[in-house]
Design a protein around this motif. Structure first.
Motif, short mmCIF file in Angstrom:
data_model
loop_
_atom_site.label_atom_id
_atom_site.label_comp_id
_atom_site.label_asym_id
_atom_site.label_seq_id
_atom_site.Cartn_x
_atom_site.Cartn_y
_atom_site.Cartn_z
N GLN A 302 0.86 -1.24 -0.21
CA GLN A 302 0.02 0.12 0.15
C GLN A 302 0.79 1.23 0.06
OE1 GLN A 302 -2.21 -1.40 3.58
NE2 GLN A 302 -4.16 -1.02 2.33
N GLU A 303 1.94 1.16 0.82
CA GLU A 303 2.91 2.35 0.63
C GLU A 303 3.55 2.64 -0.45
OE1 GLU A 303 7.03 3.79 2.95
OE2 GLU A 303 6.31 1.86 3.55
N MET A 304 3.79 1.57 -1.09
CA MET A 304 4.33 1.64 -2.38
C MET A 304 3.56 2.13 -3.42
SD MET A 304 5.47 -1.54 -5.14
CE MET A 304 4.23 -1.80 -5.85
N ASN A 305 2.18 1.92 -3.61
CA ASN A 305 1.02 2.34 -4.39
C ASN A 305 1.03 3.82 -4.18
OD1 ASN A 305 1.26 -0.43 -5.99
ND2 ASN A 305 -0.85 -0.97 -4.46
N ALA A 306 1.07 4.10 -2.96
CA ALA A 306 0.77 5.48 -2.58
C ALA A 306 2.01 6.56 -3.09
CB ALA A 306 0.37 5.62 -0.87
N VAL A 307 2.98 6.00 -2.92
CA VAL A 307 4.15 6.70 -3.04
C VAL A 307 4.43 6.94 -4.63
CG1 VAL A 307 6.71 6.81 -3.00
CG2 VAL A 307 5.63 6.28 -1.00
N SER A 308 3.87 5.79 -5.21
CA SER A 308 3.98 6.02 -6.84
C SER A 308 2.77 6.83 -7.38
CB SER A 308 3.71 4.34 -7.25
OG SER A 308 3.54 4.36 -8.81
N LEU A 309 1.75 6.82 -6.74
CA LEU A 309 0.71 7.80 -6.98
C LEU A 309 1.13 9.31 -6.99
CD1 LEU A 309 -2.28 8.12 -8.24
CD2 LEU A 309 -3.06 7.77 -5.83
N ARG A 310 2.04 9.60 -5.70
CA ARG A 310 2.15 10.88 -5.79
C ARG A 310 3.15 11.18 -6.92
NH1 ARG A 310 2.95 9.50 -0.12
NH2 ARG A 310 5.14 9.49 -0.04
N ASN A 311 3.97 10.34 -6.98
CA ASN A 311 5.20 10.61 -8.20
C ASN A 311 4.30 10.70 -9.41
OD1 ASN A 311 7.38 10.42 -6.18
ND2 ASN A 311 7.62 8.14 -6.95
N LEU A 312 3.44 10.13 -9.49
CA LEU A 312 3.00 10.00 -11.15
C LEU A 312 2.03 11.47 -11.29
CD1 LEU A 312 2.01 6.28 -11.43
CD2 LEU A 312 3.49 7.58 -13.01
N LYS A 313 1.50 11.71 -10.06
CA LYS A 313 0.62 13.01 -10.08
C LYS A 313 1.62 14.21 -10.55
CE LYS A 313 -3.24 11.88 -7.00
NZ LYS A 313 -3.63 12.29 -5.65
N SER A 314 2.71 14.18 -9.85
CA SER A 314 3.67 15.25 -10.07
C SER A 314 4.16 14.97 -11.56
CB SER A 314 5.04 15.18 -9.17
OG SER A 314 5.59 16.28 -9.46
N LEU A 315 4.40 14.01 -12.08
CA LEU A 315 4.95 13.85 -13.71
C LEU A 315 3.89 14.53 -14.36
CD1 LEU A 315 6.89 10.42 -13.42
CD2 LEU A 315 7.76 12.81 -13.59
N PHE A 316 2.60 13.98 -14.16
CA PHE A 316 1.64 14.11 -15.34
C PHE A 316 1.23 15.81 -15.23
CE2 PHE A 316 0.49 9.43 -15.14
CZ PHE A 316 0.94 9.32 -16.44
N SER A 317 1.48 16.36 -14.02
CA SER A 317 1.09 17.82 -13.82
C SER A 317 2.20 18.88 -14.45
CB SER A 317 0.97 18.08 -12.56
OG SER A 317 -0.22 17.39 -11.88
N ASN A 318 3.41 18.25 -14.58
CA ASN A 318 4.41 19.09 -14.94
C ASN A 318 5.38 18.95 -15.95
OD1 ASN A 318 4.71 21.01 -12.21
ND2 ASN A 318 4.33 19.11 -11.36
N LEU A 319 5.35 17.50 -16.48
CA LEU A 319 6.20 17.22 -17.81
C LEU A 319 5.48 16.86 -19.10
CD1 LEU A 319 8.77 14.78 -16.04
CD2 LEU A 319 9.13 17.30 -16.27
N SER A 320 6.25 16.89 -19.91
CA SER A 320 5.64 16.71 -21.25
C SER A 320 5.77 15.45 -21.34
CB SER A 320 6.52 17.37 -22.63
OG SER A 320 7.71 16.63 -22.42
N GLN A 321 4.72 14.58 -22.56
CA GLN A 321 4.50 13.37 -22.70
C GLN A 321 5.83 12.71 -23.08
OE1 GLN A 321 1.79 12.01 -26.07
NE2 GLN A 321 2.75 10.25 -26.14
N LEU A 322 6.62 13.21 -23.89
CA LEU A 322 8.18 12.93 -24.11
C LEU A 322 9.00 12.85 -22.68
CD1 LEU A 322 9.47 12.23 -26.68
CD2 LEU A 322 10.58 14.53 -26.56
N ASP A 323 8.82 13.24 -21.62
CA ASP A 323 9.38 13.05 -20.55
C ASP A 323 9.00 11.93 -19.74
OD1 ASP A 323 10.85 15.37 -20.77
OD2 ASP A 323 9.78 16.86 -20.25
N TRP A 324 7.71 11.87 -19.57
CA TRP A 324 7.24 11.09 -18.60
C TRP A 324 6.95 9.59 -19.16
CZ3 TRP A 324 2.72 9.30 -20.41
CH2 TRP A 324 1.90 10.09 -21.02
N GLU A 325 7.02 9.33 -20.68
CA GLU A 325 6.49 8.08 -21.27
C GLU A 325 7.21 6.99 -20.74
OE1 GLU A 325 6.76 7.07 -25.60
OE2 GLU A 325 4.68 8.13 -25.17
#
Length: 832
Positions: A302-325
């Protein structure tokens, strides 16, 4: 002041400074400290000087005040601070800002600052798992260093990062060569690597240990990790080296089967960087799992999933598709396999529920991406945002289909900057994106008592860490289940040997759906039957290559097909059941029909006339098909717009953007490119330019409209006119959300590049990304006359009031009576 740049992180010597000034704290809060005061602050007080560094950065970037050393130090400090506090987005922005300033202020392209910046950017790409991009930056730096005969600490750090990138790409020989050279350079500068006294340098020894472990030098790796753990103080300066050494030593123990030892090391390990915390939680979960501490394993999951979700929210909110793909590709695979491994190993109801939620999340996230941005921009009152979004779509189109060597790089940069600007304006986009995904509880709530949801996935079995052998599996959920069930099916290779990568000709297809049909049924369905008592409707979603199987026609031991036993409804995800049920209630009142299309010239190697819709010659029977359908729909009060000949062009299709009809019917050729080699040998694809790897797959599928053969053969470079080749990529950027039914009466329209997590990259994904509802598509090169008959019967049944899935089934059964071979009638599936 002695200055190291970075290895895994930027490393700087910071001289301790006694803060005697009574107003120091006050000026620090206001961001009014001098450069000298900032440089003298100890690391444990580093957070206090950030406002001042930002203020100083803005001053020293101006031409009148610019001093290269001062500006470089400020940016290095800011970068290090953001990285060590897990703020990857700010660290990337700092690098971009630094690059822009250096480009304006530095007239020598190969100076110390530029070389250091290239290494920084390479390391950042490693964090994002963009190893190819990382090596581009690092190789450029390598060339610059050698031209200047600069073999100092920055050069050594560059070599270590190159070794890490090559190791991640599987090139162990190159990795070892660069690692050996890095250590040689280090020992020239600092002496024996195991005699390190400077805390700033522990990270170098930790990196060396990591690379030793990767190439199988386990004793040397363990010596490195233990040295760092036992000698470093785990204070602010050495914290990153210490935590990484602990984590990597635990991974080494995991490879050796020392699960309890690994668990003890990881028990309370924390980092300021969430990407590290994600790895720690993942490894902790594995150690607890194989130490039989199930509750702790699930807690870590559960901790792994929660941290991953935080990381992905940040990536999708700030980076271009080329950066996060690339990051998404690796991260989504890791999460799926770890979640499903824990669920499969423990048989815990809680773990199965967590894994099912993760499967729904992974499958739906990217499909919703463009649609959510479209919706937000459409509803926004910000006219500047709307202009940027329209401009970005125009740039993407220009890059893909109208750019050349000279314009590509500038277009790429502009697209990336525009995307980031748009996402910055939608400041909570990551939250909006993740909120769109249903939970398994919501799936259960959407079911009736006689309905079941079946989400196909994978159930990995670990033979020896880290090697996993996947089986297919299925999450099963009924209204009366307290938790979902996870049913392990057959080994992936055994299942796919029956149907996948087979030559899809008539004989092979008939063999699969006659003699091999029961085998597939038993492998993919038989274990689910205990949960099907009292069930009438089955909502199911496939995984990976299973998308190429028509489940509805699989036969049991008595020769009964699944759709004869149950009402089978195929979905892109079982998380969509509630929305789909609502959509079924909406009436069909308008339609656009494409057929009898003029393709102009026929390629020389496709001049042979046959009745398969895989050739680029005209299809005479489509005229009869669309006119029959027109008559059926018109008689039932459905408005019809018929496009044929030269009017069935790409412009007419794109004009439907934002105002599409209820029904779109396309009777034409479909194309499907399977490999990069095929794409390279094709004249049309030789003219296209990709923005990202996943986007290229969407260019490899499409539909052919009027005039397509000109460009397909590479004969004419059309100006200010569409080329007639409608790719899945182009469709995916449209708004077809008003369309409730898309019928693709063409070859292989259900095929595409198969991703085990994201699904099929092709026309089905394109229409779903565009917001369309139900899609009728083909799994192989369908025969012309029988296809026309199926389509005509389908619309006849549909307008008689028969439910759309049953209407298609009845049409297929009608054809089956005349043409018993599955090749003629079993090629179409309906996807919701």
């Amino acid at each position: 002041m002695k200055r190291l740049l970075f290895t895994l992180l930027i490393l700087c010597h910071i001289v301790a400074y006694s803060q005697n000034s009574s107003d120091f704290s006050s000026r620090a809060k206001q961001g009014l400290l001098t450069y000298e005061e900032c440089m003298a602050v100890s690391y444990d007080s580093f957070h206090e000087i950030i406002p001042s560094l930002i203020h100083l950065k803005n001053i020293y970037s101006q031409s009148d005040y610019y001093v290269g050393d001062i500006y470089n130090n400020i940016m290095i400090y800011l970068y290090r601070y953001y990285v060590e506090n897990g703020d990857l987005m700010s660290s990337i922005q700092i690098l971009q800002e630094t690059a822009n300033t250096f480009n304006q202020r530095e007239h020598e392209p190969n100076n110390e600052y530029i070389r250091n910046l290239l290494v920084c950017r390479g390391r950042t790409e490693v964090w994002l798992k963009n190893y190819g991009s990382a090596l581009q930056y690092l190789n450029a730096a390598h060339e610059y260093f050698e031209k200047k005969n600069d073999y100092g600490e920055s050069y050594m750090v560059m070599l270590l990062n190159m070794a890490i990138a090559y190791q991640a790409k599987g090139d162990l020989l190159s990795s070892k060569l660069y690692m050996d050279e890095a250590i040689e350079q280090f020992e020239k500068l600092h002496g024996n690597i195991f005699d390190i006294k400077d805390e700033n340098l522990w990270i170098v020894l930790e990196n060396y240990g990591y690379l030793c472990a990767a190439i199988g030098h386990e004793k040397e790796a363990e010596k490195c990790f233990l040295t760092v753990i036992n000698k470093s103080k785990n204070d602010f300066l050495s914290h990153e080296a210490y935590t990484q050494a602990v984590n990597n030593l635990s991974v080494l123990y995991m490879k050796q089967g020392r699960w309890s030892d690994g668990a003890k090391l990881l028990e309370n390990l924390k980092s300021d960087n969430d990407e590290n915390n994600y790895q720690y939680a993942q490894n902790r979960c594995m150690c607890y799992l194989y130490s039989d501490n199930i509750s702790k394993a699930i807690e870590s999951l559960q901790e792994m999933n929660a941290v991953s979700l935080r990381n992905l929210k940040s990536l999708f909110s700030n980076l271009s598709q080329l950066d996060w793909e690339s990051y998404w590709t690796q991260n989504s695979r890791e999460r799926l396999f770890i979640n499903n491994l824990v669920a499969n190993q423990t048989h815990s109801s809680q773990a199965i529920g967590i894994a099912y939620d993760n499967a729904l999340y992974s499958k739906n996230l990217l499909v919703n991406f463009n649609r959510i941005i479209d919706k937000f921009v459409a509803e926004s009152s910000d006219e500047n945002l709307k202009k940027k979004y329209v401009h970005n779509k125009y740039l993407r189109e220009q890059l893909a289909y109208k750019s050349n060597k000279n314009s590509r790089d500038s277009l790429l940069r502009e697209i990336m900057n525009t995307e980031k600007s748009i996402l910055a304006d939608i400041n909570i986009f990551g939250d909006k994106l993740t909120q769109q995904v249903s939970s398994w509880q919501e799936v259960r709530e959407s079911l009736n008592d006689d309905e079941i949801a079946i989400e196909y996935s994978y159930a990995p079995v670990m033979e020896k860490y880290p090697n996993m052998k996947p089986n297919y599996s299925a999450f099963v959920l009924r209204k009366d289940f307290e938790y979902p069930k996870l049913i392990t099916l057959e080994n992936v290779d055994s299942v796919e040997a029956i149907f996948y990568n087979e030559e899809q000709d008539r004989l092979a297809i008939n063999e699969i759906y006659t003699h091999k049909s029961k085998t597939l049924h038993d492998m993919l369905w038989q274990k689910l039957t205990p949960y099907l008592k009292g069930i009438k409707t089955v909502y199911y979603s496939t995984a990976g290559p299973l998308s190429e199987v028509n489940f509805d026609v699989l036969q049991d031991g008595k020769g009964k097909m699944l759709n004869e036993r149950y009402f089978m409804i195929r979905l892109s995800s079982t998380g969509n059941i509630a929305n789909i049920k609502q959509a079924y209630q909406l009436p069909l009142t308008t339609s656009v029909l494409y057929g009898n299309i003029t393709y102009d010239e026929t390629p020389k190697d496709m001049t042979s006339i046959n009745a398969d819709r895989g050739k680029w010659s005209e299809i005479p029977s489509t005229k009869k098909e669309i006119y029959n359908i027109k008559n059926i729909l018109s008689k039932n009060g459905i408005e019809v717009k018929l496009l044929e000949g030269k009017t069935a062009n790409e412009e007419s299709f794109k004009e439907m953007n934002g105002k599409s009809p209820d029904i779109i019917h396309l009777a034409t050729h479909g194309f499907f490119i399977e490999t990069q080699k095929q794409a390279n040998n094709n004249k049309f694809f030789g003219m296209t330019k990709i923005y990202s790897p996943k986007e290229s797959y969407m260019m490899w599928n499409g539909l052919l409209l009027a005039g397509c053969n000109n460009i397909w053969q590479g004969k004419n470079d059309l100006i200010n006119v569409e080329d007639g080749i409608l790719t899945a990529d182009e469709i995916s950027r449209m708004d077809l959300s008003k369309t409730k039914l898309v019928v693709l009466s063409a070859c292989e329209t259900g095929k595409g590049k198969v991703d085990p997590i994201d699904g099929v990259y092709g026309l089905q994904r394109a229409f779903k990304m565009a917001g369309a509802g139900t899609i009728v598509m083909s799994l192989w090169k369908v025969q012309d006359d029988t296809t026309s008959l199926i389509m005509t019967r389908f619309y006849s049944y549909l307008t008689d009031g028969i439910e759309r899935h049953q209407a298609l089934w009845k049409a297929m059964m009608d054809v089956k009576e005349k043409f018993p071979d599955p090749y003629y009638w079993a090629g179409f599936v309906m996807l919701d």
